[in-house]
Design an enzyme around this catalytic site. Structure first.
Site, PDB file in Angstrom:
ATOM      1  CB  SER A   1      -0.910   0.033   1.225  1.00  0.00           C
ATOM      2  OG  SER A   1      -1.584  -1.179   1.375  1.00  0.00           O
TER       3      SER A   1
HETATM    4  N1  SAH Z   1      -0.408  -4.567   4.384  1.00  0.00           N
HETATM    5  C1  SAH Z   1       0.243  -4.781   3.112  1.00  0.00           C
HETATM    6  C2  SAH Z   1      -0.758  -4.779   1.982  1.00  0.00           C
HETATM    7  C3  SAH Z   1      -0.578  -5.881   1.046  1.00  0.00           C
HETATM    8  S1  SAH Z   1      -1.796  -5.929  -0.242  1.00  0.00           S
HETATM    9  C4  SAH Z   1       1.282  -3.712   2.900  1.00  0.00           C
HETATM   10  O1  SAH Z   1       1.200  -2.668   3.486  1.00  0.00           O
HETATM   11  O2  SAH Z   1       2.174  -3.911   2.112  1.00  0.00           O
HETATM   12  C5  SAH Z   1      -3.101  -6.864   0.468  1.00  0.00           C
HETATM   13  C6  SAH Z   1      -2.733  -8.257   0.879  1.00  0.00           C
HETATM   14  O3  SAH Z   1      -3.923  -8.896   1.359  1.00  0.00           O
HETATM   15  C7  SAH Z   1      -2.199  -9.163  -0.245  1.00  0.00           C
HETATM   16  O4  SAH Z   1      -0.939  -9.630   0.112  1.00  0.00           O
HETATM   17  C8  SAH Z   1      -3.228 -10.315  -0.309  1.00  0.00           C
HETATM   18  O5  SAH Z   1      -2.642 -11.567  -0.611  1.00  0.00           O
HETATM   19  C9  SAH Z   1      -3.812 -10.281   1.079  1.00  0.00           C
HETATM   20  N2  SAH Z   1      -5.116 -10.907   1.252  1.00  0.00           N
HETATM   21  C10 SAH Z   1      -6.189 -10.870   0.422  1.00  0.00           C
HETATM   22  N3  SAH Z   1      -7.218 -11.542   0.960  1.00  0.00           N
HETATM   23  C11 SAH Z   1      -6.796 -12.030   2.156  1.00  0.00           C
HETATM   24  C12 SAH Z   1      -7.416 -12.813   3.188  1.00  0.00           C
HETATM   25  N4  SAH Z   1      -8.669 -13.233   3.111  1.00  0.00           N
HETATM   26  N5  SAH Z   1      -6.660 -13.111   4.285  1.00  0.00           N
HETATM   27  C13 SAH Z   1      -5.393 -12.696   4.396  1.00  0.00           C
HETATM   28  N6  SAH Z   1      -4.749 -11.948   3.456  1.00  0.00           N
HETATM   29  C14 SAH Z   1      -5.459 -11.624   2.349  1.00  0.00           C
END
Ligand code: SAH
Length: 210
Positions: free
Chosen positions: A59
């Protein structure tokens, strides 16, 4: 040359004022939380989302900072994060909270996140593979919950695992255009406190997804 302080400047220019959040941003090197290829490394100190593989992105730092500020995190807080990605937001949370439980659906991303957190010297994170929409009842209740993937409504398990007085922030929407909403657990039930901003998130996969 850009460095971490450029991310702090970007967050401050977008209105982030919390000293704790700014200190956390200063102490976490985002370059450790993106890919090692030259393009990712170049983008690490820019206030932009960076692709992390598997069609996911880490993000935008200023948005993460605004969400962390809205949660008014205290050093005694016990947090749950849904969507570890490569672990950048996890690392910031770890600087602000006592303990962080982070759940990631994709095993490959989670393995990399664990390596990144170790490289950053973070020791108060517990990372698990699974469907974060179900929360992680083993470590509940949480005083803080933060979601990084879009869900159409608040997943019931997250509501159940948030302690009394706890704060939760989630991107609510269909995936691609969300409202980032701050909630608080009150005696009368879960209250939507305010909408922080509109933003674009990847959809949450699993039982509580879009
Ligand atoms: N917090 C991270 C954001 C990563 S993007 C950062 O700041 O970099 C969002 C993430 O959510 C992805 O890695 C995706 O694989 C994960 N995701 C999507 N659905 C999910 C679920 N049901 N449970 C856990 N993770 C999930």
């Amino acid at each position: 040359m850009l460095d971490n302080s450029d991310l702090v400047r970007a967050a401050v220019s977008k209105g982030v004022r919390s000293r704790a959040v700014i200190d956390a941003m200063r102490s976490v090197d985002r370059r450790l939380f993106v890919g090692t290829d030259s393009r990712s490394q170049e983008l690490a100190y820019q206030d932009v989302p960076v692709p992390i593989g598997e069609n996911q992105t880490t993000s935008q730092p200023s948005l993460i900072a605004a969400m962390l500020e809205a949660l008014a995190i205290q050093p005694t807080d016990h947090a749950l994060e849904i969507g570890t990605g490569f672990g950048y937001q996890t690392a910031l949370l770890c600087r602000l909270c006592r303990t962080v439980v982070s759940v990631e659906h994709r095993a490959g991303l989670l393995e990399q996140a664990a390596r990144n957190l170790h490289a950053c010297g973070i020791e108060n994170a517990l990372v698990y593979q699974g469907d974060g929409g179900r929360g992680m009842p083993e470590h509940a209740p949480y005083t803080v919950i933060i979601g990084s993937a879009a869900t159409p409504s608040v997943p019931q398990p997250l509501y159940e695992q948030l302690s009394q007085g706890g704060r939760m922030i989630l991107p609510i929407g269909p995936g691609g255009h969300e409202q980032v909403i701050l909630y608080e657990q009150r005696e009368t039930g879960l209250a939507a406190v305010r909408t922080l901003t509109a933003a674009r998130y990847v959809p949450m996969v699993g039982d509580y997804g879009v």
